[in-house]
Design a protein around this motif. Structure first.
Motif, PDB file in Angstrom:
ATOM      1  N   GLU A 286       0.817  -1.215   0.000  1.00  0.00           N
ATOM      2  CA  GLU A 286       0.000   0.000   0.000  1.00  0.00           C
ATOM      3  C   GLU A 286       0.852   1.267   0.000  1.00  0.00           C
ATOM      4  O   GLU A 286       0.337   2.337  -0.290  1.00  0.00           O
ATOM      5  CB  GLU A 286      -0.938  -0.001   1.211  1.00  0.00           C
ATOM      6  CG  GLU A 286      -2.152  -0.891   1.037  1.00  0.00           C
ATOM      7  CD  GLU A 286      -3.198  -0.663   2.102  1.00  0.00           C
ATOM      8  OE1 GLU A 286      -2.812  -0.290   3.241  1.00  0.00           O
ATOM      9  OE2 GLU A 286      -4.389  -0.841   1.811  1.00  0.00           O
ATOM     10  N   LYS A 287       2.126   1.137   0.332  1.00  0.00           N
ATOM     11  CA  LYS A 287       3.020   2.286   0.215  1.00  0.00           C
ATOM     12  C   LYS A 287       3.069   2.798  -1.224  1.00  0.00           C
ATOM     13  O   LYS A 287       3.313   3.983  -1.466  1.00  0.00           O
ATOM     14  CB  LYS A 287       4.430   1.915   0.671  1.00  0.00           C
ATOM     15  CG  LYS A 287       4.562   1.542   2.144  1.00  0.00           C
ATOM     16  CD  LYS A 287       4.411   2.735   3.040  1.00  0.00           C
ATOM     17  CE  LYS A 287       4.658   2.354   4.496  1.00  0.00           C
ATOM     18  NZ  LYS A 287       4.532   3.521   5.416  1.00  0.00           N
ATOM     19  N   PHE A 288       2.840   1.893  -2.186  1.00  0.00           N
ATOM     20  CA  PHE A 288       2.863   2.260  -3.601  1.00  0.00           C
ATOM     21  C   PHE A 288       1.452   2.430  -4.165  1.00  0.00           C
ATOM     22  O   PHE A 288       1.209   3.328  -4.973  1.00  0.00           O
ATOM     23  CB  PHE A 288       3.610   1.192  -4.411  1.00  0.00           C
ATOM     24  CG  PHE A 288       5.013   0.957  -3.934  1.00  0.00           C
ATOM     25  CD1 PHE A 288       6.057   1.765  -4.363  1.00  0.00           C
ATOM     26  CD2 PHE A 288       5.301  -0.065  -3.041  1.00  0.00           C
ATOM     27  CE1 PHE A 288       7.353   1.552  -3.921  1.00  0.00           C
ATOM     28  CE2 PHE A 288       6.597  -0.288  -2.598  1.00  0.00           C
ATOM     29  CZ  PHE A 288       7.630   0.530  -3.036  1.00  0.00           C
ATOM     30  N   SER A 289       0.525   1.568  -3.740  1.00  0.00           N
ATOM     31  CA  SER A 289      -0.820   1.620  -4.313  1.00  0.00           C
ATOM     32  C   SER A 289      -1.615   2.828  -3.846  1.00  0.00           C
ATOM     33  O   SER A 289      -2.420   3.378  -4.608  1.00  0.00           O
ATOM     34  CB  SER A 289      -1.589   0.334  -3.974  1.00  0.00           C
ATOM     35  OG  SER A 289      -1.785   0.211  -2.571  1.00  0.00           O
ATOM     36  N   PHE A 290      -1.383   3.254  -2.601  1.00  0.00           N
ATOM     37  CA  PHE A 290      -2.174   4.380  -2.097  1.00  0.00           C
ATOM     38  C   PHE A 290      -1.853   5.692  -2.822  1.00  0.00           C
ATOM     39  O   PHE A 290      -2.776   6.406  -3.213  1.00  0.00           O
ATOM     40  CB  PHE A 290      -1.963   4.540  -0.587  1.00  0.00           C
ATOM     41  CG  PHE A 290      -2.865   5.576   0.029  1.00  0.00           C
ATOM     42  CD1 PHE A 290      -4.203   5.298   0.251  1.00  0.00           C
ATOM     43  CD2 PHE A 290      -2.384   6.827   0.366  1.00  0.00           C
ATOM     44  CE1 PHE A 290      -5.047   6.244   0.803  1.00  0.00           C
ATOM     45  CE2 PHE A 290      -3.209   7.775   0.915  1.00  0.00           C
ATOM     46  CZ  PHE A 290      -4.553   7.490   1.137  1.00  0.00           C
ATOM     47  N   PRO A 291      -0.577   6.063  -3.028  1.00  0.00           N
ATOM     48  CA  PRO A 291      -0.326   7.264  -3.846  1.00  0.00           C
ATOM     49  C   PRO A 291      -0.852   7.121  -5.274  1.00  0.00           C
ATOM     50  O   PRO A 291      -1.303   8.094  -5.879  1.00  0.00           O
ATOM     51  CB  PRO A 291       1.196   7.391  -3.823  1.00  0.00           C
ATOM     52  CG  PRO A 291       1.621   6.685  -2.589  1.00  0.00           C
ATOM     53  CD  PRO A 291       0.670   5.544  -2.444  1.00  0.00           C
ATOM     54  N   LEU A 292      -0.816   5.898  -5.824  1.00  0.00           N
ATOM     55  CA  LEU A 292      -1.269   5.679  -7.191  1.00  0.00           C
ATOM     56  C   LEU A 292      -2.767   5.918  -7.338  1.00  0.00           C
ATOM     57  O   LEU A 292      -3.231   6.294  -8.428  1.00  0.00           O
ATOM     58  CB  LEU A 292      -0.925   4.253  -7.626  1.00  0.00           C
ATOM     59  CG  LEU A 292      -1.118   3.900  -9.097  1.00  0.00           C
ATOM     60  CD1 LEU A 292      -0.236   4.778  -9.978  1.00  0.00           C
ATOM     61  CD2 LEU A 292      -0.807   2.423  -9.339  1.00  0.00           C
ATOM     62  N   ILE A 293      -3.526   5.718  -6.265  1.00  0.00           N
ATOM     63  CA  ILE A 293      -4.972   5.929  -6.347  1.00  0.00           C
ATOM     64  C   ILE A 293      -5.299   7.390  -6.627  1.00  0.00           C
ATOM     65  O   ILE A 293      -6.388   7.704  -7.141  1.00  0.00           O
ATOM     66  CB  ILE A 293      -5.657   5.449  -5.041  1.00  0.00           C
ATOM     67  CG1 ILE A 293      -7.163   5.239  -5.261  1.00  0.00           C
ATOM     68  CG2 ILE A 293      -5.455   6.444  -3.906  1.00  0.00           C
ATOM     69  CD1 ILE A 293      -7.480   4.127  -6.205  1.00  0.00           C
ATOM     70  N   THR A 294      -4.388   8.298  -6.314  1.00  0.00           N
ATOM     71  CA  THR A 294      -4.598   9.712  -6.624  1.00  0.00           C
ATOM     72  C   THR A 294      -4.767   9.914  -8.130  1.00  0.00           C
ATOM     73  O   THR A 294      -5.659  10.648  -8.574  1.00  0.00           O
ATOM     74  CB  THR A 294      -3.406  10.549  -6.120  1.00  0.00           C
ATOM     75  OG1 THR A 294      -3.194  10.286  -4.732  1.00  0.00           O
ATOM     76  CG2 THR A 294      -3.660  12.029  -6.315  1.00  0.00           C
ATOM     77  N   ILE A 295      -3.912   9.256  -8.923  1.00  0.00           N
ATOM     78  CA  ILE A 295      -4.007   9.359 -10.388  1.00  0.00           C
ATOM     79  C   ILE A 295      -5.227   8.607 -10.901  1.00  0.00           C
ATOM     80  O   ILE A 295      -5.916   9.064 -11.822  1.00  0.00           O
ATOM     81  CB  ILE A 295      -2.722   8.809 -11.029  1.00  0.00           C
ATOM     82  CG1 ILE A 295      -1.495   9.537 -10.456  1.00  0.00           C
ATOM     83  CG2 ILE A 295      -2.762   8.948 -12.546  1.00  0.00           C
ATOM     84  CD1 ILE A 295      -0.169   8.953 -10.885  1.00  0.00           C
ATOM     85  N   VAL A 296      -5.529   7.463 -10.297  1.00  0.00           N
ATOM     86  CA  VAL A 296      -6.686   6.664 -10.716  1.00  0.00           C
ATOM     87  C   VAL A 296      -7.980   7.418 -10.468  1.00  0.00           C
ATOM     88  O   VAL A 296      -8.923   7.351 -11.275  1.00  0.00           O
ATOM     89  CB  VAL A 296      -6.676   5.314  -9.979  1.00  0.00           C
ATOM     90  CG1 VAL A 296      -7.958   4.533 -10.252  1.00  0.00           C
ATOM     91  CG2 VAL A 296      -5.469   4.490 -10.386  1.00  0.00           C
TER      92      VAL A 296
END
Length: 371
Positions: A286-296
């Motif tokens: 989630e260290k990587f997936s959570f920031p990525l959700i901003t773009i999603v």
């Protein structure tokens, strides 16, 4: 040259609109999370366990970075949907289409803003949040275990509850000066078949709990008969809590960055208890997936905000709440499956991003080709 100038003016216009709503979203969502979770929890700890107000205030400040990190993706989505929806209602997008500006070109500064905020979220989540989270846990447990007493306070009592509602111990202190308290009486109801009364002339707060010197202990049955009377030179009331064990129990990896979590996917994997291991692994991904959700969020927010001309009201807020609600429902479901071992920690952390991302990509592609 004129074309480049127009493009730069358009980018500045959109980014200014986004930033204004984004700041408002951070303030609103942060206030909601604090009011519904952190603040109420601290009020209960202050009233039930005697936590000092100044320590509670420090805990609030230490929890603030973690809450802000949670609100950044929400606020980016909120600002995207509100801004694009407003431009639709004011026919600004219609004018831009007439000038040859496509939806893809219109979305470029929005995606650039989302990418910047995703990187900013990752940076804060890796540098500041682990430190403040660790300090917040330590400070809260230290205050609760030690029962820090307000300096100079006289004739006060503190109650310790069991299972949230039942009285376990009742403390009475005559006065506290120079971090020492005097004339202490304790009514102990922790044992079901007996009552203990402890009286001590002096005492102090130590890491293990409260330490009393020259204490008299009276043990009384439920029928009121005195079972035992004893004198103890030094005793410690530990409130049934060991601070280090509590720190280990509450630690789910949130106070570690991804470099510190990385060994728990390999050589240190066996060092963790079986019930804690999935939490560390999911936290790592989630260290990587959570920031990525901003773009999603932007990917699905733009097509939803592009309303037809006949719609004359702003639906941006409702769309934002609906997307955020769906994200957390999917996340809670996938994380629970990850904790149970039904799916891998990687999938548990990334299923919300995959589902919302694929849905957003299809919707965005259709909108951009249609408009």
């Amino acid at each position: 040259m004129k074309s480049l100038l127009k493009l730069r003016i358009l980018d500045k216009f959109i980014l200014r609109q986004l930033l204004e709503v984004f700041i408002l979203g951070v303030v609103v969502f942060t206030s909601i999370i604090f009011a519904s979770d952190t603040f109420i929890s601290l009020i209960k700890q202050i009233s039930a366990y005697g936590m000092p107000v100044n320590i509670a205030f420090m805990i609030i400040l230490l929890n603030l970075p973690a809450v802000i990190v949670m609100t950044i993706p929400m606020s980016v989505l909120f600002s995207t949907v509100m801004t694009v929806n407003k431009m639709c209602l004011q026919s600004e997008i219609t004018v831009m289409k007439a000038c040859g500006i496509s939806i893809k070109r219109l979305s470029a500064p929005i995606f650039a803003f989302a990418i910047f905020m995703a990187l900013f979220t990752f940076f804060i989540n890796e540098t500041i949040v682990p430190i403040t989270t660790s300090q917040s846990k330590t400070l809260a447990l230290y205050a609760l275990v030690q029962r820090n007493i307000p300096e100079g306070k006289r004739n006060f009592s503190i109650k310790e509850l069991k299972d949230g509602n039942y009285l376990k111990r009742l403390f009475y202190v005559e006065k506290c000066e120079d971090k020492q308290f005097s004339n202490v009486s304790i009514l102990d109801l922790s044992e079901p078949n007996k009552v203990q009364i402890l009286q001590a002339k002096t005492g102090t707060s130590v890491l293990e709990g409260w330490q009393f010197d020259n204490a008299s202990v009276y043990t009384i049955s439920k029928e009121g008969k005195t079972l035992n009377t004893s004198w103890i030179e030094k005793t410690i009331v530990d409130f049934g809590t060991d601070i280090q064990k509590q720190l280990d129990k509450k630690n789910d990896g949130s106070d570690l960055n991804f470099m510190q979590l990385l060994p728990y996917l390999g050589e240190k994997k066996s060092d963790l208890p079986p019930d804690v291991r999935p939490k560390y692994q999911i936290c790592f991904w989630e260290k990587f997936s959570f920031p990525l959700i901003t773009i999603v969020f932007v990917l699905i927010g733009i097509p939803l905000a592009l309303t037809p001309p006949r719609v004359r009201h702003n639906r941006g807020f409702l769309f934002s709440i609906a997307i955020i609600f769906c994200y957390y429902i999917i996340r809670a479901f996938s994380v629970s499956l990850g904790y149970n071992g039904t799916i891998s920690p990687f999938l548990a952390a990334n299923i919300p991003v995959i589902i919302i991302g694929v849905t957003g990509f299809i919707m965005y592609k259709k909108k951009s080709e249609k408009i």
